[in-house]
Design a protein around this motif. Structure first.
Motif, short mmCIF file in Angstrom:
data_model
loop_
_atom_site.label_atom_id
_atom_site.label_comp_id
_atom_site.label_asym_id
_atom_site.label_seq_id
_atom_site.Cartn_x
_atom_site.Cartn_y
_atom_site.Cartn_z
N MET A 1 0.86 -1.18 0.11
CA MET A 1 0.09 0.05 -0.01
C MET A 1 0.89 1.38 0.07
O MET A 1 1.74 1.27 0.86
CB MET A 1 -0.76 -0.10 1.17
CG MET A 1 -1.84 1.13 1.40
SD MET A 1 -2.86 1.26 2.80
CE MET A 1 -3.98 -0.16 2.44
N ASP A 2 0.64 2.19 -0.87
CA ASP A 2 1.48 3.36 -1.10
C ASP A 2 1.06 4.42 0.41
O ASP A 2 0.04 4.03 0.95
CB ASP A 2 1.41 4.08 -2.37
CG ASP A 2 -0.20 4.61 -2.41
OD1 ASP A 2 -0.37 5.43 -1.51
OD2 ASP A 2 -0.92 4.19 -3.29
N GLN B 1 0.18 7.44 0.66
CA GLN B 1 -0.87 8.27 0.52
C GLN B 1 -2.17 7.50 0.84
O GLN B 1 -3.11 7.95 1.72
CB GLN B 1 -0.88 8.87 -0.78
CG GLN B 1 -2.14 10.00 -0.71
CD GLN B 1 -2.09 10.89 -2.07
OE1 GLN B 1 -1.10 10.75 -2.96
NE2 GLN B 1 -3.03 11.67 -2.16
N SER B 2 -2.35 6.25 0.51
CA SER B 2 -3.33 5.56 0.70
C SER B 2 -3.32 4.90 2.26
O SER B 2 -4.52 5.05 2.93
CB SER B 2 -3.36 4.16 -0.27
OG SER B 2 -3.60 4.32 -1.56
N LYS B 3 -2.16 4.73 2.63
CA LYS B 3 -2.13 4.54 4.06
C LYS B 3 -2.55 5.61 5.09
O LYS B 3 -3.11 5.43 5.90
CB LYS B 3 -0.66 4.01 4.35
CG LYS B 3 -0.35 3.23 5.78
CD LYS B 3 0.87 2.89 5.84
CE LYS B 3 1.23 2.01 6.88
NZ LYS B 3 2.47 1.25 7.25
N ARG B 4 -2.23 6.79 4.78
CA ARG B 4 -2.69 8.00 5.54
C ARG B 4 -3.90 8.06 5.33
O ARG B 4 -4.81 8.47 6.39
CB ARG B 4 -1.95 9.29 4.87
CG ARG B 4 -0.66 9.63 5.54
CD ARG B 4 -0.01 10.70 5.37
NE ARG B 4 0.52 10.30 3.98
CZ ARG B 4 0.92 11.29 3.14
NH1 ARG B 4 0.74 12.55 3.30
NH2 ARG B 4 1.57 10.82 1.94
N SER B 5 -4.72 7.72 4.13
CA SER B 5 -6.07 8.13 3.90
C SER B 5 -6.96 7.04 4.94
O SER B 5 -7.87 7.32 5.50
CB SER B 5 -6.55 7.71 2.25
OG SER B 5 -6.05 9.06 1.67
N VAL B 6 -6.62 5.78 5.00
CA VAL B 6 -6.91 4.77 5.84
C VAL B 6 -7.04 5.14 7.17
O VAL B 6 -8.13 5.08 7.82
CB VAL B 6 -6.43 3.29 5.50
CG1 VAL B 6 -6.91 2.34 6.32
CG2 VAL B 6 -6.83 2.90 3.92
#
Length: 192
Positions: free
Chosen positions: A1-2, A4-9
């Motif tokens: 998981m990149d 930015q996706s990790k921060r969003s989650v």
């Protein structure tokens, strides 16, 4: 998981937890707000002392209403539907209750006053709503209410409505063998 996706989650999980916490905190915050402002017609849940002053220059009409939660198999009505009182004057009225269940049950009445602002001026010296009301199958009881309207009630409020909603608390209440005793002795009370 990149990243930015990790921060969003993580942000979405944090937002969900924060929303749950806020929703959980709303109930006690609402109760505090109602206590402070008198909105929602909540009345005191403990007895108050009788007033030492009476405003004979005016009268206030107090109306009495009874509601029964749909799952409660009781009759529950006030003996009188309204009285006129001088603010500060102590009055006593009774509600009548009858358990229509084939087994004992325990009722609890929850009061509210309208208009909501008037709730802080409606004082209960003795009230059946302070206690659970256990009744045997088919048993009837007179449930007393001793009250006064505070003389500081704003003059533009001329009518108060006291409504009780009756709930069955048999499943959660401690079983009692006898119905609660009626008002012991109330001095200087005009019986209606």
């Amino acid at each position: 998981m990149d990243p930015q996706s990790k921060r969003s989650v993580i942000g979405l999980v944090f937002a969900a937890i924060a929303m749950f916490g806020f929703a959980f905190a709303l109930v006690p915050l609402y109760d505090v707000f109602c206590d402070i402002t008198g909105i929602n017609g909540k009345t005191a849940t403990t007895p108050t002392a009788a007033s030492d002053r009476v405003d004979r220059s005016r009268t206030v009409t107090v109306e009495f209403v009874a509601y029964i939660n749909p799952d409660v198999k009781w009759q529950f009505t006030p003996q009188v539907t309204q009285v006129n009182v001088h603010p500060g004057e102590t009055k006593i009225i009774n509600y009548l209750a009858k358990n229509l269940n084939p087994q004992p049950s325990i009722g609890q009445a929850v009061p509210s006053v309208t208009p909501g602002l008037a709730a802080q001026y409606f004082n209960k010296i003795e009230c059946f709503c302070f206690n659970h009301q256990p009744l045997a199958a088919g048993q009837e009881a007179e449930l007393p209410l001793v009250f006064y309207v505070d003389p500081d009630l704003p003059r533009d409020i001329k009518v108060l409505t006291l409504a009780y909603t009756l709930y069955d608390v048999s499943a959660t209440a401690q079983p009692l063998t006898q119905p609660n005793e009626q008002v012991n002795e109330v001095k200087n009370v005009e019986l209606l």
